[in-house]
Each structure stands twice: as C-alpha cells, then as structure tokens.
Design a protein around this motif. Structure first.
Motif, PDB file in Angstrom:
ATOM      1  N   ASN A  31       0.805  -1.228   0.000  1.00  0.00           N
ATOM      2  CA  ASN A  31       0.000   0.000   0.000  1.00  0.00           C
ATOM      3  C   ASN A  31       0.837   1.277   0.000  1.00  0.00           C
ATOM      4  OD1 ASN A  31      -2.198  -1.685   0.165  1.00  0.00           O
ATOM      5  ND2 ASN A  31      -3.134  -0.662   1.915  1.00  0.00           N
ATOM      6  N   GLY A  32       2.130   1.165   0.271  1.00  0.00           N
ATOM      7  CA  GLY A  32       2.959   2.362   0.328  1.00  0.00           C
ATOM      8  C   GLY A  32       2.677   3.212   1.548  1.00  0.00           C
TER       9      GLY A  32
ATOM     10  N   ALA B  49      11.023  -7.131  15.028  1.00  0.00           N
ATOM     11  CA  ALA B  49      10.169  -6.344  14.131  1.00  0.00           C
ATOM     12  C   ALA B  49      11.010  -5.547  13.132  1.00  0.00           C
ATOM     13  CB  ALA B  49       9.281  -5.405  14.945  1.00  0.00           C
ATOM     14  N   ILE B  50      12.196  -5.146  13.552  1.00  0.00           N
ATOM     15  CA  ILE B  50      13.043  -4.330  12.671  1.00  0.00           C
ATOM     16  C   ILE B  50      13.629  -5.182  11.536  1.00  0.00           C
ATOM     17  CG2 ILE B  50      15.274  -3.120  12.640  1.00  0.00           C
ATOM     18  CD1 ILE B  50      14.401  -1.689  15.196  1.00  0.00           C
ATOM     19  N   LEU B  51      13.896  -6.465  11.807  1.00  0.00           N
ATOM     20  CA  LEU B  51      14.516  -7.324  10.779  1.00  0.00           C
ATOM     21  C   LEU B  51      13.754  -7.347   9.451  1.00  0.00           C
ATOM     22  CD1 LEU B  51      15.854 -10.391  12.820  1.00  0.00           C
ATOM     23  CD2 LEU B  51      17.179  -8.603  11.671  1.00  0.00           C
ATOM     24  N   PRO B  52      12.445  -7.707   9.430  1.00  0.00           N
ATOM     25  CA  PRO B  52      11.744  -7.707   8.135  1.00  0.00           C
ATOM     26  C   PRO B  52      11.684  -6.317   7.510  1.00  0.00           C
ATOM     27  CG  PRO B  52      10.360  -8.680   9.855  1.00  0.00           C
ATOM     28  CD  PRO B  52      11.578  -8.167  10.522  1.00  0.00           C
ATOM     29  N   MET B  53      11.654  -5.270   8.364  1.00  0.00           N
ATOM     30  CA  MET B  53      11.562  -3.917   7.825  1.00  0.00           C
ATOM     31  C   MET B  53      12.872  -3.439   7.204  1.00  0.00           C
ATOM     32  SD  MET B  53       8.672  -2.638   7.607  1.00  0.00           S
ATOM     33  CE  MET B  53       8.861  -0.856   7.484  1.00  0.00           C
ATOM     34  N   LEU B  54      14.002  -3.938   7.689  1.00  0.00           N
ATOM     35  CA  LEU B  54      15.281  -3.606   7.055  1.00  0.00           C
ATOM     36  C   LEU B  54      15.241  -4.070   5.597  1.00  0.00           C
ATOM     37  CD1 LEU B  54      17.877  -4.638   9.797  1.00  0.00           C
ATOM     38  CD2 LEU B  54      17.470  -2.324   8.952  1.00  0.00           C
ATOM     39  N   LEU B  55      14.757  -5.308   5.422  1.00  0.00           N
ATOM     40  CA  LEU B  55      14.633  -5.890   4.083  1.00  0.00           C
ATOM     41  C   LEU B  55      13.605  -5.117   3.259  1.00  0.00           C
ATOM     42  CD1 LEU B  55      15.704  -8.428   2.567  1.00  0.00           C
ATOM     43  CD2 LEU B  55      13.614  -9.584   3.284  1.00  0.00           C
ATOM     44  N   ALA B  56      12.467  -4.780   3.902  1.00  0.00           N
ATOM     45  CA  ALA B  56      11.385  -4.100   3.181  1.00  0.00           C
ATOM     46  C   ALA B  56      11.834  -2.736   2.661  1.00  0.00           C
ATOM     47  CB  ALA B  56      10.167  -3.946   4.098  1.00  0.00           C
ATOM     48  N   TRP B  57      12.593  -1.983   3.459  1.00  0.00           N
ATOM     49  CA  TRP B  57      13.057  -0.666   2.999  1.00  0.00           C
ATOM     50  C   TRP B  57      14.018  -0.800   1.819  1.00  0.00           C
ATOM     51  CZ3 TRP B  57      10.333   3.321   3.640  1.00  0.00           C
ATOM     52  CH2 TRP B  57       9.703   3.632   4.846  1.00  0.00           C
ATOM     53  N   ARG B  58      14.827  -1.880   1.818  1.00  0.00           N
ATOM     54  CA  ARG B  58      15.753  -2.109   0.684  1.00  0.00           C
ATOM     55  C   ARG B  58      14.965  -2.394  -0.590  1.00  0.00           C
ATOM     56  NH1 ARG B  58      21.321  -3.617   2.437  1.00  0.00           N
ATOM     57  NH2 ARG B  58      21.627  -4.116   0.251  1.00  0.00           N
ATOM     58  N   ILE B  59      13.951  -3.269  -0.458  1.00  0.00           N
ATOM     59  CA  ILE B  59      13.114  -3.596  -1.621  1.00  0.00           C
ATOM     60  C   ILE B  59      12.384  -2.339  -2.086  1.00  0.00           C
ATOM     61  CG2 ILE B  59      11.130  -4.963  -2.399  1.00  0.00           C
ATOM     62  CD1 ILE B  59      11.967  -7.087  -0.296  1.00  0.00           C
ATOM     63  N   ALA B  60      11.861  -1.564  -1.122  1.00  0.00           N
ATOM     64  CA  ALA B  60      11.110  -0.356  -1.457  1.00  0.00           C
ATOM     65  C   ALA B  60      11.992   0.638  -2.206  1.00  0.00           C
ATOM     66  CB  ALA B  60      10.556   0.272  -0.180  1.00  0.00           C
ATOM     67  N   ALA B  61      13.248   0.767  -1.767  1.00  0.00           N
ATOM     68  CA  ALA B  61      14.163   1.717  -2.420  1.00  0.00           C
ATOM     69  C   ALA B  61      14.451   1.273  -3.852  1.00  0.00           C
ATOM     70  CB  ALA B  61      15.468   1.810  -1.614  1.00  0.00           C
ATOM     71  N   ARG B  62      14.539  -0.033  -4.067  1.00  0.00           N
ATOM     72  CA  ARG B  62      14.847  -0.532  -5.408  1.00  0.00           C
ATOM     73  C   ARG B  62      13.628  -0.362  -6.326  1.00  0.00           C
ATOM     74  NH1 ARG B  62      17.176  -5.392  -4.087  1.00  0.00           N
ATOM     75  NH2 ARG B  62      15.226  -6.483  -4.479  1.00  0.00           N
ATOM     76  N   ARG B  63      12.427  -0.639  -5.787  1.00  0.00           N
ATOM     77  CA  ARG B  63      11.223  -0.566  -6.622  1.00  0.00           C
ATOM     78  C   ARG B  63      10.725   0.856  -6.818  1.00  0.00           C
ATOM     79  NH1 ARG B  63       7.479  -4.749  -7.241  1.00  0.00           N
ATOM     80  NH2 ARG B  63       6.011  -3.026  -7.215  1.00  0.00           N
ATOM     81  N   ASP B  70       1.265   3.274  -5.339  1.00  0.00           N
ATOM     82  CA  ASP B  70       1.593   4.497  -4.603  1.00  0.00           C
ATOM     83  C   ASP B  70       3.107   4.669  -4.479  1.00  0.00           C
ATOM     84  OD1 ASP B  70      -0.692   5.809  -2.303  1.00  0.00           O
ATOM     85  OD2 ASP B  70      -1.209   4.574  -4.033  1.00  0.00           O
ATOM     86  N   PRO B  71       3.553   5.937  -4.396  1.00  0.00           N
ATOM     87  CA  PRO B  71       4.980   6.141  -4.141  1.00  0.00           C
ATOM     88  C   PRO B  71       5.336   5.711  -2.726  1.00  0.00           C
ATOM     89  CG  PRO B  71       3.819   8.232  -4.100  1.00  0.00           C
ATOM     90  CD  PRO B  71       2.819   7.197  -4.547  1.00  0.00           C
TER      91      PRO B  71
END
Lengths: 145, 142
Positions: A31-32, B49-63, B70-71
C-alpha cells in the motif's frame, strides 16, 4: 538436559516481533503506507483527507483479530491498572505526545529506525529514557505504581 | 484491495503484539523497570520487528513504488526539534504510567477491561485535542 534455558518469553517476543515487522513490511510494500498505530488512529479521528477506508480497515482488524482469538482461546491478561484517573492521565499523555512527535513505538521504533531515520532514532531514545525515568520515579520513589 | 491489505496488516500486527507479550502491561513495565526485575523481552520484540523492515526498505528503495502503485513515503527531513523531543517525552511518561503504547492498547481493547478502555478513550481525546490546538494556531497565523 544441559541445554541453556532461553526464557520462552524471549522467543515469543522474537516471533511476535517478526510478525509485527511482517505486518509493517506488507503495508509498506503493497500500500505504500507507514504502519504507525498513533498516526493511523490520529488521522482516522481527524476524519479528513483520503485513505479513510483503509485506515478504518486496519483499526478494525487490529482490535478485532486479537480480540476474537483471545475470546475463543482465552488466557491473555493485560494487567492494565484499574486506577482510572491514572489511566486517563496516561492516555492523554500518550495521545498528545505521539501526535506531537508524529509517531510512537511502531511508527518511529519499528518503521523509522529500520530506515535509519535520525528523527525516529532520537524519538525512540527519548521515550525509552523518559519512560524508564518516569517508571523509576513513579514506582520506586513516589510509589504510585 | 487497499482496505483488504490494510486489514491483513492490522490483524497480523495485533496477533504479533499478542504473541510477543506486548499486550501485557506488566511485561512492558518490566522492561522499563531497570532498577527492579528488568525484563528484556521488549528488546527481542523490537529487534524481531526491525529485521523484516530492514529488508522491506531495501526492496522499497529498489522498486520506488508500492505494489498498488503508490509512491514509497519519502524520508522526512532530519529535523530534530522541540516538538519531536517534547512529544516523545510526554509519550514516554504516559507509556511508563500505564504500560500501554498505542498499538497494544488498541490490540487488547477486547479484553483489557475498564482500565484499558479508559486509556484508549483518553488517548483519542489527547489526539483530537492536539490536532484541534494545532489547527487553531494555523488559523490564527493565517
């Protein structure tokens, strides 16, 4: 057995933490949106702007899903104080404070710190240190807790 | 679709708070009680909780964009001001007195009794009061 005993509550903490992080990752990547409990509740209460439907869906599931699990399975306790003036003051402080600081444990602690946001690291440092100091005073000096 | 994903995230968040023990105010206050019987569970929860989010921010930055188009939210300007620090201090004080932060207080609303309900109502009042005060200030300034 000579296996060093890891307290099960630490393992439950880690597993539950991974679930919390997974929920935040899902909301961000699909969802961003930032999964911050105080931001989602605060904006839902403000009632203006778009995205109200998804905020309400989040809140209904956040309250309803664990509520149903506990109603069915039982066994959960919050140990929440029944000193109602104390809880009212605490709730006001948390409500004002989290909207002032634009985030709480989930928004700043989980979502912000994991992106190395300086604001979130500062916020988390402050609420942790103040929380420990206020608890120390309230419990060990004044004796209200 | 957005609401469905939101609900899935909220439900998983709530279950994670329950499983981790964070809906138990005694465990949270145990973490804050550094001078008593300190309970380190919260560090495992936050770390987990931070572990999956570390990965998620990396994926988000690439995509650059979320799956539904949404941005990805921009990184806020690194402004560390009195509002951020003061708000966090007020929050920390209320967190210590109750053992509740907003997520667990909502997740446990179904079984936290009168104390938990009063906390959530007061928290909502505090949020509305802050927003109303801010709106009035902006209106006066304009």
């Amino acid at each position: 057995m000579a296996f060093p005993a890891i307290p099960p509550s630490w393992l439950f903490g880690l597993v539950g933490g991974l679930m919390i992080g997974g929920a935040a990752a899902l909301l961000l990547l699909v969802n961003g949106r930032i999964m911050g409990a105080s931001g989602i509740l605060g904006r839902a209460l403000e009632g203006d702007g778009g995205g109200q439907g998804e905020r309400l869906a989040f809140l209904v599931a956040l309250i309803g899903v664990p509520g149903l699990v506990v109603a069915w399975h039982g066994g959960a306790v919050t140990h929440a104080s029944t000193d109602l003036p104390l809880m009212a003051v605490a709730g006001l402080l948390v409500g004002i404070g989290t909207r002032m600081a634009n985030g709480c444990t989930s928004g700043h602690g989980v979502c912000g710190m994991s992106r190395f946001s300086l604001r979130s690291i500062a916020a988390t440092g402050v609420y942790l240190v103040v929380g420990m100091a206020v608890y120390f005073i309230a419990r060990h000096i004044v004796g209200v807790l | 679709m957005r609401a469905l994903v939101s609900a899935a995230s909220g439900g998983l968040f709530g279950l994670g708070l329950l499983v981790s023990g964070m809906t138990d105010t005694a465990k949270v206050q145990g973490w804050l009680d550094v001078a008593g019987t300190w309970d380190p569970t919260l560090a495992f929860v936050l770390g987990g909780a931070i572990l999956p989010m570390l990965l998620a921010w990396r994926i988000a930055a690439r995509r650059g964009r979320a799956v539904l188009g949404d941005p990805i939210p921009e990184r806020p300007a690194p402004l560390i001001d009195a509002r951020l620090l003061g708000g966090s201090a007020l929050f920390g004080a209320g967190w210590a007195l109750s053992g509740f932060c907003p997520g667990p207080a909502l997740a446990s609303l179904g079984w936290s009794g009168i104390g938990g309900t009063v906390f959530v109502l007061a928290m909502a009042v505090g949020m509305i009061a802050w927003q109303a005060a801010r709106r009035r200030r902006t209106a006066v300034a304009a």
